[in-house]
Design an enzyme around this catalytic site. Structure first.
Site, mmCIF file in Angstrom:
data_model
loop_
_atom_site.group_PDB
_atom_site.id
_atom_site.type_symbol
_atom_site.label_atom_id
_atom_site.label_comp_id
_atom_site.label_asym_id
_atom_site.label_seq_id
_atom_site.Cartn_x
_atom_site.Cartn_y
_atom_site.Cartn_z
ATOM 1 N N CYS A 243 37.739 47.490 32.339
ATOM 2 C CA CYS A 243 38.969 48.240 32.065
ATOM 3 C C CYS A 243 38.729 49.577 31.383
ATOM 4 C CB CYS A 243 39.898 47.386 31.220
ATOM 5 S SG CYS A 243 40.430 45.919 32.112
HETATM 6 N N1 NAD Z 1 38.476 40.962 34.784
HETATM 7 C C1 NAD Z 1 39.508 41.356 34.072
HETATM 8 O O1 NAD Z 1 39.679 40.945 32.947
HETATM 9 C C2 NAD Z 1 40.542 42.330 34.627
HETATM 10 C C3 NAD Z 1 41.674 42.628 33.852
HETATM 11 C C4 NAD Z 1 42.619 43.503 34.340
HETATM 12 C C5 NAD Z 1 42.425 44.090 35.583
HETATM 13 N N2 NAD Z 1 41.331 43.794 36.330
HETATM 14 C C6 NAD Z 1 41.199 44.419 37.647
HETATM 15 O O2 NAD Z 1 41.144 43.432 38.658
HETATM 16 C C7 NAD Z 1 40.282 43.860 39.720
HETATM 17 C C8 NAD Z 1 39.220 42.803 39.967
HETATM 18 O O3 NAD Z 1 38.447 42.672 38.784
HETATM 19 P P1 NAD Z 1 37.535 41.403 38.521
HETATM 20 O O4 NAD Z 1 37.017 41.549 37.125
HETATM 21 O O5 NAD Z 1 38.236 40.163 38.886
HETATM 22 O O6 NAD Z 1 36.366 41.692 39.571
HETATM 23 P P2 NAD Z 1 35.160 40.730 40.003
HETATM 24 O O7 NAD Z 1 34.094 41.620 40.515
HETATM 25 O O8 NAD Z 1 34.831 39.775 38.937
HETATM 26 O O9 NAD Z 1 35.757 39.819 41.160
HETATM 27 C C9 NAD Z 1 36.250 40.280 42.332
HETATM 28 C C10 NAD Z 1 35.847 39.361 43.472
HETATM 29 O O10 NAD Z 1 36.222 40.013 44.677
HETATM 30 C C11 NAD Z 1 35.253 39.706 45.665
HETATM 31 N N3 NAD Z 1 35.386 40.661 46.756
HETATM 32 C C12 NAD Z 1 34.846 41.891 46.885
HETATM 33 N N4 NAD Z 1 35.254 42.453 48.046
HETATM 34 C C13 NAD Z 1 36.075 41.571 48.652
HETATM 35 C C14 NAD Z 1 36.819 41.594 49.856
HETATM 36 N N5 NAD Z 1 36.809 42.638 50.647
HETATM 37 N N6 NAD Z 1 37.533 40.513 50.146
HETATM 38 C C15 NAD Z 1 37.572 39.432 49.323
HETATM 39 N N7 NAD Z 1 36.877 39.368 48.180
HETATM 40 C C16 NAD Z 1 36.148 40.420 47.841
HETATM 41 C C17 NAD Z 1 33.952 39.731 44.912
HETATM 42 O O11 NAD Z 1 32.956 39.000 45.607
HETATM 43 C C18 NAD Z 1 34.349 39.084 43.571
HETATM 44 O O12 NAD Z 1 34.141 37.700 43.612
HETATM 45 C C19 NAD Z 1 39.749 45.217 39.302
HETATM 46 O O13 NAD Z 1 40.527 46.228 39.858
HETATM 47 C C20 NAD Z 1 39.935 45.205 37.798
HETATM 48 O O14 NAD Z 1 40.096 46.507 37.273
HETATM 49 C C21 NAD Z 1 40.395 42.908 35.872
#
Ligand code: NAD
Length: 400
Positions: A243
């Protein structure tokens, strides 16, 4: 998991087959999701992890939560593009797609909706529905979990908003509708930029205050007694995770692209926060120097490699930068972190966070204050304890 709990039938699609394999085996890789909860979901017969796009066929609601990293300083939204293109193949009239990934304002209406239309031959807002609802997950936060945290929801038109809101109303206590995806996208970036800028403010103050011999934390505590117009933020060794170091850059990139202006607050905050690991190293060098020691050849123990306390996430962690800088200066680095797996790359030895390890180091630097650390014992044992989290005191302790 929550969607399964409330009775929906859920496909968890991920392009990473290893993650899918672990999920199918009932093994959670997410700190906040116990494997028991995952196993229960699998046993219900209403949860199917899959790496096969065709498993998405027939969906009524699709939630996109893919990564949105930076690539050479610019937003990399390729995962969103891939997801939208894939979902378009299985889009049926009446279905709804909602984006949750953090991204710049305009993504949902200008990128996701057109990609869905292009791949399906259907019309957004009429044949199918589209919206944006930012993720507000705070890993490790027991109080403000998914259910209790209000969720901002939006749609590209009234029908889309109704569908998006209706879905999230089944999952959590409170939804907050806004007039459109642009507002919802900006809300998320405002929330993260607000934190980023305020952390930079106290980080910069901490550096000045140290030079002036003033305890910045005492000033923050005193300011916090003001019942209005102040909110405390704590200085630290830099910002990590997804973030704070990344999301505000999505906003500054968009402002620059769209309007030709620099978003100076974000640039300044990046500058200050990115500098913090170097500042920590500088303070360590000074502390060792006062003890007539050179960093080169010193044994320095790092407490915490994650970017956040009580989590295993080491993405963009400032601890890695501190370790790298100290290694380059010739220090002998050991690190303790009970949460971060040994497979996270760093050419350093991992040790247990024991008083013996602390006593046999020339310096111990606390970067992440995991609950698992016995900080008073470690601080007592260390000949020099540099505390970047303001957690301990004592004769050998120095605060950031
Ligand atoms: N982790 C957090 O605490 C958090 C909090 C708020 C917002 N976000 C937002 O959420 C989004 C995801 O973050 P995250 O931490 O969960 O990421 P992450 O990398 O942990 O997980 C995302 C998943 O998506 C998969 N992926 C990638 N491309 C894909 C596709 N084309 N189709 C299907 N799956 C696919 C990856 O293999 C991975 O398992 C980001 O935009 C992030 O900014 C995350």
């Amino acid at each position: 998991m929550r969607a399964v709990q409330v009775g929906h039938t859920v496909v968890g699609f991920d392009t990473d087959p290893d993650k899918v394999k672990r999920l199918v085996a009932g093994e959670s890789y997410v700190d906040d999701v116990p494997s028991d909860v995952l196993k229960k979901a699998l046993e219900s017969g209403r949860y199917q992890p899959s790496a096969q796009p065709r498993s998405c066929a027939g969906f009524e609601m699709a939630v996109i939560t893919v990564p949105t990293p930076l690539h050479e300083g610019a937003p990399d939204i390729s995962c969103i593009e891939q997801s939208a293109a894939m979902l378009a193949r299985y889009l049926r009239p009446g279905a709804c797609v909602v984006l949750e990934s953090t991204t710049y304002p305009g993504t949902t209406e200008e990128l996701v909706a057109p990609l869905l239309e292009e791949g399906s031959g259907l019309v957004a807002g009429t044949d199918f529905l589209v919206g944006y609802s930012p993720e507000r997950i705070d890993p490790g936060n027991q109080k403000w979990d998914l259910v209790r945290t209000p969720k901002v929801v939006s749609g590209i038109n009234e029908a889309s908003l109704r569908a998006v809101r209706g879905f999230y109303d089944t999952l959590l206590d409170r939804t907050v509708p806004v007039s459109g995806p642009g507002v919802a996208e900006l809300t998320k970036l405002l929330e993260n930029t607000f934190r980023h800028v305020n952390i930079a403010l106290v980080n910069e103050l901490a550096m000045f205050a140290a030079d002036m011999g003033i305890d910045v934390r005492e000033a923050i505590d005193a300011a916090s007694t003001k019942p209005f117009g102040f909110m405390p933020f704590n200085p630290g060794p830099g910002v990590g995770g997804h973030c704070l170091p990344i999301d505000p850059s999505y906003l500054s990139w968009r402002v620059k692209r769209r309007l030709g202006h620099n978003f100076r607050f974000v640039e300044l905050a990046n500058d200050v926060n990115d500098h913090m690991p170097d500042y920590v190293v500088r303070r360590l060098i000074a502390g060792l120097n006062r003890r007539r020691l050179a960093v080169n050849g010193c044994r320095i123990m790092i407490l915490g490699l994650a970017y956040k306390r009580n989590t295993s996430d080491a993405r963009e962690s400032p601890a890695m930068v501190v370790a790298d800088r100290l290694l380059a200066l010739g220090a002998d680095i050991v690190a303790a972190d009970p949460h971060v797996s040994d497979s996270v790359y760093l050419p350093i030895s991992r040790v247990e966070a024991t008083a013996e390890e602390a006593a046999s180091s020339n310096a111990v630097v606390l970067l992440v204050d995991h609950d698992a650390f016995d900080l008073p014992a470690l601080a007592r044992a260390a000949p020099y304890f540099f505390d970047t989290r303001h957690r301990v005191s004592g004769p050998s302790v120095e605060q950031l």
